[in-house]
Write an enzyme that holds these catalytic residues in place. Sequence first.
Site, PDB file in Angstrom:
ATOM      1  CG  ASP A  67      -0.245  -0.158   2.324  1.00 38.92           C
ATOM      2  OD1 ASP A  67       0.939  -0.641   2.508  1.00 38.92           O
ATOM      3  OD2 ASP A  67      -1.032  -0.728   3.526  1.00 38.92           O
ATOM      4  CG  ASN A 136      -8.489  -1.267  12.595  1.00 38.45           C
ATOM      5  OD1 ASN A 136      -7.534  -2.081  11.816  1.00 38.45           O
ATOM      6  ND2 ASN A 136      -8.946  -0.248  11.873  1.00 38.45           N
ATOM      7  CG  HIS A 138      -5.605  -2.241   9.185  1.00 38.88           C
ATOM      8  ND1 HIS A 138      -5.605  -0.752   9.470  1.00 38.88           N
ATOM      9  CD2 HIS A 138      -4.404  -2.610   9.554  1.00 38.88           C
ATOM     10  CE1 HIS A 138      -4.461  -0.385   9.736  1.00 38.88           C
ATOM     11  NE2 HIS A 138      -3.580  -1.262   9.773  1.00 38.88           N
ATOM     12  CD  GLU A 143      -8.293   1.244   8.122  1.00 36.76           C
ATOM     13  OE1 GLU A 143      -8.175   0.231   8.945  1.00 36.76           O
ATOM     14  OE2 GLU A 143      -7.534   2.033   8.286  1.00 36.76           O
TER      15      GLU A 143
HETATM   16  P1  PGA Z   1       2.538  -1.752  12.644  1.00 37.57           P
HETATM   17  O1  PGA Z   1       1.267  -1.649  11.656  1.00 37.57           O
HETATM   18  O2  PGA Z   1       3.401  -3.070  12.129  1.00 37.57           O
HETATM   19  O3  PGA Z   1       3.181  -0.440  12.810  1.00 37.57           O
HETATM   20  O4  PGA Z   1       1.943  -2.037  14.109  1.00 37.57           O
HETATM   21  C1  PGA Z   1       0.652  -2.838  11.194  1.00 37.57           C
HETATM   22  C2  PGA Z   1      -0.299  -2.481  10.290  1.00 37.57           C
HETATM   23  O5  PGA Z   1      -1.194  -1.289  10.500  1.00 37.57           O
HETATM   24  O6  PGA Z   1      -0.809  -2.954   9.397  1.00 37.57           O
END
Ligand code: PGA
Length: 255
Positions: A67, A136, A138, A143
């Site tokens: 992304d 959350n 995702h 999301e």
């Molecule tokens: P993080 O993010 O590795 O910084 O916890 C993971 C994500 O939000 O996919």
Amino acid sequence: MLVEVVDNYEKLSDRAAEVVIQQIREKPDSTLGFATGGTPKGLYNRLIEAHEESGLDFSKLTTFNLDEYVGLPPEHEQSYARYMWSTLFNHVNVTESQVHIPHGMAEDVNSHCQWYERRIEEAGGIDLQILGIGANGHIAFNEPGSSLGSRTRIKTLASKTVRDNARYFEDQDMVPEYAITMGVGTIMEADEVLLLASGERKAEAMKKTLEGHITAMTPASMVQMHRFAHVVIDEEAASELDYQHHHGIVEPKDE
Ligand code: PGA
């Protein structure tokens, strides 16, 4: 699913590095899917070490990132393009022609997304996709509420994600509200997905992902449908699980 619970973040990074290094050694022209965020940083440091110390060769790989933020040029310090080059690619033998990251400034976002899907297909699909997970539930920027069959497209970020990201931006007006992201369907077409999660902040999401229903409200739960989901999490991220995992056998914790 193969779920491995390891002691801590260091062990998680060691284990993830073993998996990725083995993939590169066995198939030097692999197509790898990369993720950004805090979680894979330890893995990327170990890949750099393997390149420097034992010549791990990145020159034949093709890479795709999950992304990118809409509205940030690749050189912006918060862009995922910048993250990938400064965290990994600049330190190993990768050139620009091997690397694919959605372009945050694409003029025609929809045709850019279609082009991205075609490039993945032309590369023969992704052999190994590295994945983090949001608190959350995702994956990439899919999301809660994302279609489980979705393809690469533009998504509005959840307000929690926007808030989580805001601390990285000096200018709050620059905090992105949209991203281009591979879809859940795109991600699940990888031959292997390697999902990494560390820390208590991820415990609830991991419980829903591994032991909950498959639902668009927890896009990561789609790993339950994958033919080879490899999940490596630390004790804290596993702390809400009702089941324990040993070599692919799942048993209630109190047995
Ligand atoms: P993080 O993010 O590795 O910084 O916890 C993971 C994500 O939000 O996919």
